[in-house]
Design a protein around this motif. Sequence first.
Motif, PDB file in Angstrom:
ATOM      1  N   ILE A 141       0.860  -1.188   0.000  1.00 19.26           N
ATOM      2  CA  ILE A 141       0.000   0.000   0.000  1.00 19.26           C
ATOM      3  C   ILE A 141       0.899   1.242   0.000  1.00 19.26           C
ATOM      4  O   ILE A 141       0.863   2.036  -0.928  1.00 19.26           O
ATOM      5  CB  ILE A 141      -0.943   0.006   1.226  1.00 19.26           C
ATOM      6  CG1 ILE A 141      -1.945  -1.161   1.121  1.00 19.26           C
ATOM      7  CG2 ILE A 141      -1.671   1.342   1.329  1.00 19.26           C
ATOM      8  CD1 ILE A 141      -2.870  -1.311   2.307  1.00 19.26           C
ATOM      9  N   VAL A 142       1.753   1.330   1.016  1.00 18.19           N
ATOM     10  CA  VAL A 142       2.668   2.477   1.095  1.00 18.19           C
ATOM     11  C   VAL A 142       3.669   2.443  -0.059  1.00 18.19           C
ATOM     12  O   VAL A 142       3.997   3.461  -0.651  1.00 18.19           O
ATOM     13  CB  VAL A 142       3.411   2.464   2.448  1.00 18.19           C
ATOM     14  CG1 VAL A 142       4.524   3.498   2.463  1.00 18.19           C
ATOM     15  CG2 VAL A 142       2.430   2.730   3.576  1.00 18.19           C
ATOM     16  N   ASN A 345       4.873  10.089  11.632  1.00 15.64           N
ATOM     17  CA  ASN A 345       6.027   9.533  10.949  1.00 15.64           C
ATOM     18  C   ASN A 345       5.799   9.506   9.424  1.00 15.64           C
ATOM     19  O   ASN A 345       4.670   9.592   8.943  1.00 15.64           O
ATOM     20  CB  ASN A 345       6.211   8.121  11.545  1.00 15.64           C
ATOM     21  CG  ASN A 345       6.966   7.193  10.676  1.00 15.64           C
ATOM     22  OD1 ASN A 345       6.387   6.500   9.850  1.00 15.64           O
ATOM     23  ND2 ASN A 345       8.261   7.177  10.844  1.00 15.64           N
ATOM     24  N   VAL A 346       6.867   9.394   8.654  1.00 16.12           N
ATOM     25  CA  VAL A 346       6.806   9.369   7.184  1.00 16.12           C
ATOM     26  C   VAL A 346       5.827   8.312   6.674  1.00 16.12           C
ATOM     27  O   VAL A 346       4.949   8.580   5.854  1.00 16.12           O
ATOM     28  CB  VAL A 346       8.221   9.079   6.609  1.00 16.12           C
ATOM     29  CG1 VAL A 346       8.154   8.739   5.128  1.00 16.12           C
ATOM     30  CG2 VAL A 346       9.153  10.257   6.836  1.00 16.12           C
ATOM     31  N   GLU A 347       5.989   7.083   7.193  1.00 18.21           N
ATOM     32  CA  GLU A 347       5.162   5.978   6.691  1.00 18.21           C
ATOM     33  C   GLU A 347       3.690   6.199   7.023  1.00 18.21           C
ATOM     34  O   GLU A 347       2.801   5.849   6.234  1.00 18.21           O
ATOM     35  CB  GLU A 347       5.668   4.662   7.304  1.00 18.21           C
ATOM     36  CG  GLU A 347       5.039   3.431   6.702  1.00 18.21           C
ATOM     37  CD  GLU A 347       5.444   2.150   7.453  1.00 18.21           C
ATOM     38  OE1 GLU A 347       6.542   2.113   8.038  1.00 18.21           O
ATOM     39  OE2 GLU A 347       4.645   1.209   7.456  1.00 18.21           O
ATOM     40  N   THR A 348       3.416   6.792   8.191  1.00 14.26           N
ATOM     41  CA  THR A 348       2.026   7.074   8.572  1.00 14.26           C
ATOM     42  C   THR A 348       1.399   8.010   7.542  1.00 14.26           C
ATOM     43  O   THR A 348       0.303   7.753   7.038  1.00 14.26           O
ATOM     44  CB  THR A 348       1.987   7.735   9.968  1.00 14.26           C
ATOM     45  OG1 THR A 348       2.833   7.011  10.850  1.00 14.26           O
ATOM     46  CG2 THR A 348       0.579   7.764  10.522  1.00 14.26           C
ATOM     47  N   PHE A 349       2.103   9.098   7.227  1.00  8.90           N
ATOM     48  CA  PHE A 349       1.561  10.041   6.243  1.00  8.90           C
ATOM     49  C   PHE A 349       1.376   9.374   4.883  1.00  8.90           C
ATOM     50  O   PHE A 349       0.405   9.634   4.179  1.00  8.90           O
ATOM     51  CB  PHE A 349       2.496  11.257   6.097  1.00  8.90           C
ATOM     52  CG  PHE A 349       2.331  12.281   7.184  1.00  8.90           C
ATOM     53  CD1 PHE A 349       1.096  12.869   7.403  1.00  8.90           C
ATOM     54  CD2 PHE A 349       3.398  12.671   7.971  1.00  8.90           C
ATOM     55  CE1 PHE A 349       0.932  13.834   8.404  1.00  8.90           C
ATOM     56  CE2 PHE A 349       3.244  13.630   8.968  1.00  8.90           C
ATOM     57  CZ  PHE A 349       2.004  14.208   9.184  1.00  8.90           C
ATOM     58  N   ALA A 350       2.306   8.498   4.514  1.00 10.14           N
ATOM     59  CA  ALA A 350       2.238   7.881   3.183  1.00 10.14           C
ATOM     60  C   ALA A 350       1.039   6.942   3.071  1.00 10.14           C
ATOM     61  O   ALA A 350       0.599   6.621   1.968  1.00 10.14           O
ATOM     62  CB  ALA A 350       3.537   7.137   2.878  1.00 10.14           C
TER      63      ALA A 350
END
Lengths: 622, 168
Positions: A141-142, A345-350
Amino acid sequence: MTVDELKRIKERARTFDKVEAGEVHVVVGMNTCGIASGARETMHAFQEGMKRLGIKGRVFQTGCIGMCFEEPLVDIIEAHKPRITYRHVDGAKAERILEEHLSEGKVVMEWAMAQFPNGGKPLEGLPLYSELPYNSKQKKIVLRKCGFIDPEDIEQYIATDGYFALAKALKEMTPEEVISEIIASGLRGRGGAGFPTGLKWKATREAKGSPKYVVCNGDEGDPGAFMDRSVLEGDPHAVLEGMLIAGYAIGAKEAYIYVRAEYPVAVKRLQKAIAQAKKYGLLGDGILGTDFSFDIKIKMGAGAFVCGEETALLASIEGKRGMPRPRPPFPAQSGLWGKPTNINNVETFANVPAILLNGASWYSSFGTENSKGTKVFCITGKVKNSGLIEVPMGITLREVIFDIGGGILQDRGFKAVQTGGPSGGVLPESLLDLPVDYQELSKAGSIMGSGGLVVMDEATCMADVARYFLTFTQSESCGKCTPCREGLQRMYQILDRICQGNGRPGDIEDLEELARSVKDASLCGLGQTAPNPVLTVLRYFREEVEAHIRERRCPAGVCVALIRYEIDPEKCKACGICRKKCPVGAVEGAPKVVHRILQDKCIKCGTCLEVCPPKFSAVRKV
Amino acid sequence: MSAVGQERMIEVVDRIPEEELAKLDPIIAKYAHRPGYLIPALKEAQEIFGYLPQEVQTRIAHGLNVSPSYVYGVVSFYAFFTMVPRGRHTIRICLGTACYVKGAPEILAKIEQELCIGVGGTTPDRRFTLVEVRCLGACGLAPVMMVGEDTHGNLEPGTVMDILDQYK
């Protein structure tokens, strides 16, 4: 830019990966791993070669597809033919691929790794990309665009539905509806702690004070973790879009993205992405014809692990020493410059754009009861396939390490896997069937953490590993609170003497007591979690540590003070190689005189073992 | 930074002449009225001088209207900043977990032995400075080091010196 214009760009750009008949597209993986493996030279070789041979088409770069162990990776795309992925393509291999595949249309089978049918007839004898063992259990997904789009081209992002989640949020949803959708999706913070993202957004929206800020934590400091780097390098716009949506949801106009100084490629890609988004009117004033305005600035770290902790990171953005402060107040109430701040965090936003586009129920259909969606992991250490993977929550560690990771290097025995970096724990073989889930990992004494999975084999000493993590955390402790600053140093000293062969009875109990105090009394996440590696080593590998103390023995043969090198007089043929190679002259002997190691001179570098011809195998480590 | 390395370096540091220090003024002008930009200012200053000696810190402090002790606090906190000059090439050997379990300590020992310097040290000819870093985020290629801006992976003790030989 209006939504209609966005649609027109999508229409125009959607053919970016379609190739006209008679043309060739060469796609080179140009993330940090690829570049370090020589991808720049490879890309150059294709550019030069196509010019020289008069081949029509173009060469473009992409981000990380996750297979660091196969870099540099090159894809060849031609019309009506399967897309072919080649592995380990250096300059010389590029020449042969140019000549045989690009000029004559013959796939170089010995270097081809996989194919995507792309509407063409699949080649025989080459696996499909999705069927490779490395990929079959993944759910992306990310990372769905990493490795497929050029991260420096905003139009390719738009062509793959980029910025349409933002359009949906701005045009069809109220900020509250956006927040409800994120809450319903079950998304939890991917930086490690796992706080529900939607609730954080809600708290920031409801907090009094203005302006409000959005901050993206890209200070990925855990050793063994490079998920955020890969996302920033491979799909930077997804992070920007997630931040924009968060800004709309909480009512912020300004954002910072904090990236560590060690990631120059990621910073460069982000700078380009922000500049392009501004040019296309997706950052700035009146975005997509609404009254929503938003600006994102990059702040670079300066090398301090503790800055991954959110309050320390905010202090660092303010230009101060990156020291944490007690919470509450949480950043949602009082963050950057004392204002309400939402930090993810980066991955959360992505994850956010995909959730808004496909809906909360789609997202929460992946994963377990308490841990929804997918998680990106970096699987490294003594494992055959090391790289970047994304798996549905709930998959077992065994599937990750053995099915995706391909098992242990040199088919040695598995010993432990470390999750969550210096804040996590080491888990033994008996827990390999543990599902990847926030609660389950925490019950076992580890944490999900940001996503590093370091695999260790039987040649790893767990006392040494525990000491290693303390070397790390005690030197990265900022020194503000006593339990972390002093406690970790004392723990390190105890473990160091155990590894030196000077352990004392009672050391293990002292370690446990110190660990509990540091955990309970430290100010921030660094200290509160730093004892985890030690506690899990003592929980699962206690006998090994005890052997160091009671028997002065390192069962894995790692701790230098506890090992010796010896030459078997029966096997030694007095060839003299070890005598000549020994850096300190600790090998005694002469031609035709069996050799002997002088133990008081020996520095235990292991050179003699390395150079002893396998047919003699006279040197052994005891 | 090992104490021995630091002492040796401090002896050879000369005072910085005024016209050199004046190179800081454009940086100060750029950031003087932007709170929170001390770290970028220090980074740019370090790009000019290669390190951040006391005079440089003091000038920036006065320019940005903060105390020299505040600036020193920031400089000494972050690993990126150095108060002693470095060699032409900085070797950053990664001691992250993945590198550690795949043999980074042996690589480090080899480099230390061959260059005759410890971690934090600089060779007498100022060719190399050796520093350790926590994780370069290229764990798939462990063990890894950076020399200047270049990342080198899959290092082996037997060949690591050949890589360093490329840097003169």
